[in-house]
Each structure stands twice: as C-alpha cells, then as structure tokens.
Write an enzyme that holds these catalytic residues in place. Structure first.
Site, PDB file in Angstrom:
ATOM      1  N   THR A 114      25.801 -20.607   6.371  1.00 12.85           N
ATOM      2  CA  THR A 114      25.899 -19.293   5.726  1.00 12.85           C
ATOM      3  C   THR A 114      27.318 -19.026   5.225  1.00 12.85           C
ATOM      4  O   THR A 114      27.514 -18.569   4.095  1.00 12.85           O
ATOM      5  CB  THR A 114      25.480 -18.201   6.726  1.00 12.85           C
TER       6      THR A 114
ATOM      7  N   VAL B 256      32.239 -10.313   1.503  1.00 13.41           N
ATOM      8  CA  VAL B 256      30.870 -10.827   1.334  1.00 13.41           C
ATOM      9  C   VAL B 256      30.908 -12.341   1.153  1.00 13.41           C
ATOM     10  O   VAL B 256      31.772 -12.858   0.446  1.00 13.41           O
ATOM     11  CB  VAL B 256      30.171 -10.188   0.106  1.00 13.41           C
TER      12      VAL B 256
ATOM     13  N   ASN C 102      27.534 -17.116  -1.534  1.00  9.94           N
ATOM     14  CA  ASN C 102      27.225 -18.509  -1.190  1.00  9.94           C
ATOM     15  C   ASN C 102      26.138 -19.129  -2.089  1.00  9.94           C
ATOM     16  O   ASN C 102      25.439 -20.050  -1.677  1.00  9.94           O
ATOM     17  CB  ASN C 102      26.884 -18.630   0.299  1.00  9.94           C
TER      18      ASN C 102
ATOM     19  N   HIS D 249      20.045 -18.709  -1.693  1.00 13.21           N
ATOM     20  CA  HIS D 249      19.280 -18.271  -0.516  1.00 13.21           C
ATOM     21  C   HIS D 249      18.185 -19.287  -0.269  1.00 13.21           C
ATOM     22  O   HIS D 249      17.572 -19.790  -1.212  1.00 13.21           O
ATOM     23  CB  HIS D 249      18.639 -16.901  -0.772  1.00 13.21           C
TER      24      HIS D 249
HETATM   25  P1  IDP Z   1      21.433 -17.173   5.442  1.00 13.88           P
HETATM   26  O1  IDP Z   1      21.524 -16.780   3.986  1.00 13.88           O
HETATM   27  O2  IDP Z   1      22.191 -18.442   5.739  1.00 13.88           O
HETATM   28  O3  IDP Z   1      20.006 -17.213   5.954  1.00 13.88           O
HETATM   29  P2  IDP Z   1      21.756 -14.576   6.739  1.00 13.88           P
HETATM   30  O4  IDP Z   1      22.329 -14.336   8.100  1.00 13.88           O
HETATM   31  O5  IDP Z   1      20.285 -14.398   6.549  1.00 13.88           O
HETATM   32  O6  IDP Z   1      22.205 -16.060   6.291  1.00 13.88           O
HETATM   33  O7  IDP Z   1      22.555 -13.635   5.734  1.00 13.88           O
HETATM   34  C1  IDP Z   1      22.092 -13.356   4.437  1.00 13.88           C
HETATM   35  C2  IDP Z   1      23.264 -13.340   3.482  1.00 13.88           C
HETATM   36  O8  IDP Z   1      24.179 -12.296   3.844  1.00 13.88           O
HETATM   37  C3  IDP Z   1      24.114 -14.610   3.496  1.00 13.88           C
HETATM   38  O9  IDP Z   1      23.572 -15.647   2.704  1.00 13.88           O
HETATM   39  C4  IDP Z   1      25.439 -14.106   2.973  1.00 13.88           C
HETATM   40  O10 IDP Z   1      25.416 -13.953   1.537  1.00 13.88           O
HETATM   41  C5  IDP Z   1      25.523 -12.724   3.612  1.00 13.88           C
HETATM   42  N1  IDP Z   1      26.197 -12.743   4.925  1.00 13.88           N
HETATM   43  C6  IDP Z   1      25.692 -13.165   6.101  1.00 13.88           C
HETATM   44  N2  IDP Z   1      26.547 -13.016   7.120  1.00 13.88           N
HETATM   45  C7  IDP Z   1      27.658 -12.462   6.567  1.00 13.88           C
HETATM   46  C8  IDP Z   1      28.921 -12.039   7.140  1.00 13.88           C
HETATM   47  O11 IDP Z   1      29.191 -12.163   8.339  1.00 13.88           O
HETATM   48  N3  IDP Z   1      29.822 -11.529   6.263  1.00 13.88           N
HETATM   49  C9  IDP Z   1      29.546 -11.372   4.926  1.00 13.88           C
HETATM   50  N4  IDP Z   1      28.385 -11.744   4.358  1.00 13.88           N
HETATM   51  C10 IDP Z   1      27.441 -12.282   5.170  1.00 13.88           C
HETATM   52 MG    MG Z   2      18.651 -15.617   6.160  1.00 15.86          MG
END
Ligand code: IDP
Ligand code: MG
Length: 165
Positions: A96, A118, A121, A124
C-alpha cells in the site's frame, strides 16, 4: 481456484500516462480481462468504494484523490479473472505504501506520498474474495461483465436488463 478481482487505475495513473505500462505489467499474470470501462467517479461512489476506511484521518483526502481532484477526473476500472487472481494481482501491485513497496512493483515504481500524506499509489486491487464481490458489484452491472460470476436477475423497465440479484 478461479477468482475475479477489481482493478482500478487511479487518476494519478491516468494523468501520468501509465495505462499501457500497468496493463503490460498485469498481463504477466496471464489472467483474463472480463470487464473494463472509464469512470468519472462521484463522491458517493468513492465513499462506497472506501467505506471500510471512513474513520481514517486521511479519508476525505482519499475521496478527493479517487475522484480525480488532484489529477484527471477519471479512473479505469477492470475485472480480471483466473487462477488465484487476487493474490497474483496484489503481488504485482506491491504494498500500500509506495515507499515501502518493492521497487519493481507497480506502486514501488510509480507511486508517491503527497505532502498532504495521501499514498498516491496508481492502482487499486481487491484484497480478498468478499471485497472483490462487493467492489465488482459496485462498479459494474452484470451485463458489463462477459462471464457470469455472481447471481443476477432480469428486470423489465423500458428495456430489459439484468441487475445483481
Ligand atoms: P490497499 O489499496 O493496499 O488495499 P487500503 O488499506 O485498502 O490499501 O487503503 C486504500 C487506499 O488508501 C490505499 O491504496 C492508499 O491510496 C490510501 N491509504 C491507505 N493507507 C494510507 C495511509 O496510512 N496514509 C495515506 N493514505 C493511505
Ligand atoms: Mg484495500
């Protein structure tokens, strides 16, 4: 075991012209693309997609990011299908946090952390089967997908169409 998984090329990926690179990387999985479309993401759709994160301090910024307020107001949504699809895709995406992701993963190669914190990345990918089902049903209707993956039913209003049952 065959699975389906939702992929989103997020607005930063589109703004940075990374669509081709991302699809090429994903083709390493040898999975099938069974649905795809370009979507202008509403606040409601972004909220539903990230509903699990609604209590996080970065939630509002995350919604703006997915809605394209910092890049282009569009997302490319795809469904990939095939053996062990969820894990294979997540592996190529990387962690992530793009700074911690394997540098040769999509997120490691192209992602960044903004000054607002943010994680931009690029991509998704569904995390597990339950999330994949919830997300695919949120982004696609049964007739958008070329294979039958979840039960659906036919409704007749002006023209006949299928909705998720
Ligand atoms: P994932 O996309 O790897 O499944 P999730 O925890 O579902 O990760 O988080 C969704 C999205 O939220 C991430 O892809 C990223 O863009 C953002 N995100 C997640 N954790 C953080 C954080 O700690 N700080 C800032 N953005 C975050
Ligand atoms: Mg996720």
């Amino acid at each position: 075991m065959n699975q389906q998984t939702l992929i989103l090329i997020k607005p930063d990926g589109l703004k940075k012209s990374l669509t081709g690179n991302v699809l090429t990387r994903l083709s390493e999985t040898k999975l099938d693309i069974v649905a795809s479309k370009i979507v202008k993401v509403s606040r409601e759709l972004a909220e539903q997609h990230y509903i699990m994160l609604k209590d996080k301090p970065f939630f509002d910024e995350l919604l703006k990011y997915l809605m394209g307020e910092y890049h282009k107001k569009k997302v490319m949504a795809l469904v990939y299908w095939g053996d062990d699809a969820i894990k294979k895709v997540r592996q190529i995406c990387g962690s992530t946090n793009p700074e911690e992701a394997d540098p040769v993963s999509i997120r490691g190669a192209y992602g960044r952390i903004t000054t607002k914190g943010v994680y931009e990345n690029i991509i998704h990918a569904s995390a597990n089967e339950a999330e994949a089902e919830r997300e695919i049903k949120l982004w696609f209707q049964p007739d958008d997908v070329i294979i039958d993956m979840y039960p659906s039913k036919i409704v007749k209003d002006k023209c006949e169409r299928r909705i998720w049952a």
